[in-house]
Design an enzyme around this catalytic site. Structure first.
Site, PDB file in Angstrom:
ATOM      1  CD  GLN A 190      41.928  38.735  45.781  1.00  0.00           C
ATOM      2  OE1 GLN A 190      42.577  38.747  44.744  1.00  0.00           O
ATOM      3  NE2 GLN A 190      40.611  38.736  45.793  1.00  0.00           N
TER       4      GLN A 190
ATOM      5  CG  ASP B 113      43.332  44.892  41.151  1.00  0.00           C
ATOM      6  OD1 ASP B 113      42.565  44.248  40.423  1.00  0.00           O
ATOM      7  OD2 ASP B 113      43.766  44.491  42.251  1.00  0.00           O
TER       8      ASP B 113
ATOM      9  CE  LYS C 206      42.376  37.836  41.024  1.00  0.00           C
ATOM     10  NZ  LYS C 206      42.152  38.745  42.146  1.00  0.00           N
TER      11      LYS C 206
HETATM   12  N1  GUN Z   1      38.526  41.247  45.389  1.00  0.00           N
HETATM   13  C1  GUN Z   1      37.409  41.055  44.660  1.00  0.00           C
HETATM   14  N2  GUN Z   1      37.593  41.467  43.392  1.00  0.00           N
HETATM   15  C2  GUN Z   1      38.855  41.940  43.315  1.00  0.00           C
HETATM   16  C3  GUN Z   1      39.637  42.487  42.259  1.00  0.00           C
HETATM   17  O1  GUN Z   1      39.183  42.666  41.114  1.00  0.00           O
HETATM   18  N3  GUN Z   1      40.889  42.825  42.585  1.00  0.00           N
HETATM   19  C4  GUN Z   1      41.393  42.670  43.831  1.00  0.00           C
HETATM   20  N4  GUN Z   1      42.636  43.055  44.069  1.00  0.00           N
HETATM   21  N5  GUN Z   1      40.710  42.162  44.838  1.00  0.00           N
HETATM   22  C5  GUN Z   1      39.446  41.791  44.577  1.00  0.00           C
END
Ligand code: GUN
Length: 293
Positions: free
Chosen positions: A97, A120, A53
């Site tokens: 996350q 998100d 990211k």
């Molecule tokens: N863990 C797995 N997929 C995601 C996501 O799309 N966002 C976040 N914050 N954590 C994740």
């Protein structure tokens, strides 16, 4: 029939090029879209997602702010970091996350993120807006799946879609988005899960299969109608001594046999994965544009 591949990398690259134009336009006004990425603990898969990211942000000329916190971080300490990001005008998007360590309650954490920075789409306010069909940040993987379908020329209106998996991150939101009365919805959706009595009977009816069960080989060729469109959200590690790391990644779909029946299919890796990060960048740029007016 052998399915054509839906090239997630190419579609993601096209969307990132569109975003770059918006980022350059914002730069002309002195605004750099900024994403804060908060990781608690040292789970290797999560750490690798977080690095991806941050790299994607840098490549597009966005700012990324990394908060990697030790596994023993308390919930109070995590909430403090989130509040600082809420107050920081350089931060337009905040991502915590998931999964969080056991001692932290995800449902207590998400509501503390400013909903206007919740790129998100996991804040209860954004989930509520999504369900009600109001403007909001859409969760990244489901939104990426819908972009893959639309940009591959797939008609959603009236399509029979079977979603396999009911997670908060993929199954529930993608099913919801697909039933909305909008260009990105208007499908007829069935959601299957671990308590579904006859998975194969449901999947066999599907024009579009969205496999998000988190288990390799969940969708086998005998379950797939000729000419179906298959979106594989799974990322599963399976042992493979011939690979340098000792494993390889596979999706939830038995790829080669299913490819012989489907019309379009996403590979793993290179299908849904690149879209998730792209939609995160999209939401962050959207947030910066909204802030800039
Ligand atoms: N863990 C797995 N997929 C995601 C996501 O799309 N966002 C976040 N914050 N954590 C994740």
């Amino acid at each position: 029939m052998t399915a054509d591949l839906i090239d997630g990398k190419a579609i993601a690259a096209a969307m990132r090029a569109e975003l770059k134009t918006q980022i350059d336009e914002l730069a002309g006004r002195g605004v750099v879209p900024g994403l804060a990425v908060i990781l608690v603990g040292d789970d290797p898969a999560s750490a690798s997602y977080v690095r991806a990211k941050e790299k994607a942000c840098r490549e597009l000329g966005m700012a990324s702010f990394n908060y990697t916190l030790p596994p023993e971080t308390t919930q109070v300490e995590l909430l403090d970091v989130i509040r600082r990001c809420n107050a920081d005008p350089k931060v337009h998007g905040i991502l915590v996350q998931l999964p969080l360590p056991q001692h932290i309650d995800e449902h207590a954490v998400m509501p503390v993120i400013d909903p206007d920075k919740d790129v998100d789409g996991f804040h209860p306010v954004n989930i509520g807006r999504m369900v009600a069909g109001q403007p909001c940040f859409l969760p990244c993987t489901p939104h990426g799946i819908i972009q893959l379908l639309l940009r591959s020329g797939v008609t959603l209106e009236g399509a029979e879609v079977v979603v396999v998996g009911r997670s908060n991150i993929v199954g529930k939101p993608v099913a919801n988005m697909l039933i909305q009365k909008s260009r990105t919805g208007n499908a007829t959706v069935t959601v299957c899960h671990t308590r579904t009595r006859d998975l194969a009977a449901h999947v066999r009816r599907a024009d579009i299969i969205i496999a998000a069960a988190g288990r390799a080989h969940t969708i086998t060729a005998d379950m797939v109608k000729d000419g179906a469109i298959v979106i594989d959200v799974g990322v599963n590690r399976i042992d493979d001594p011939s690979r340098p790391r000792g494993y390889r990644l596979v999706g939830d779909v038995d790829f080669e046999p299913v490819r012989q029946k489907a019309r379009l299919i996403t590979p793993v890796p290179g299908g849904v994965g690149p879209m998730t990060i792209t939609m995160l960048l999209y939401n962050t740029v959207t947030s910066a544009r909204q802030k800039a007016g």
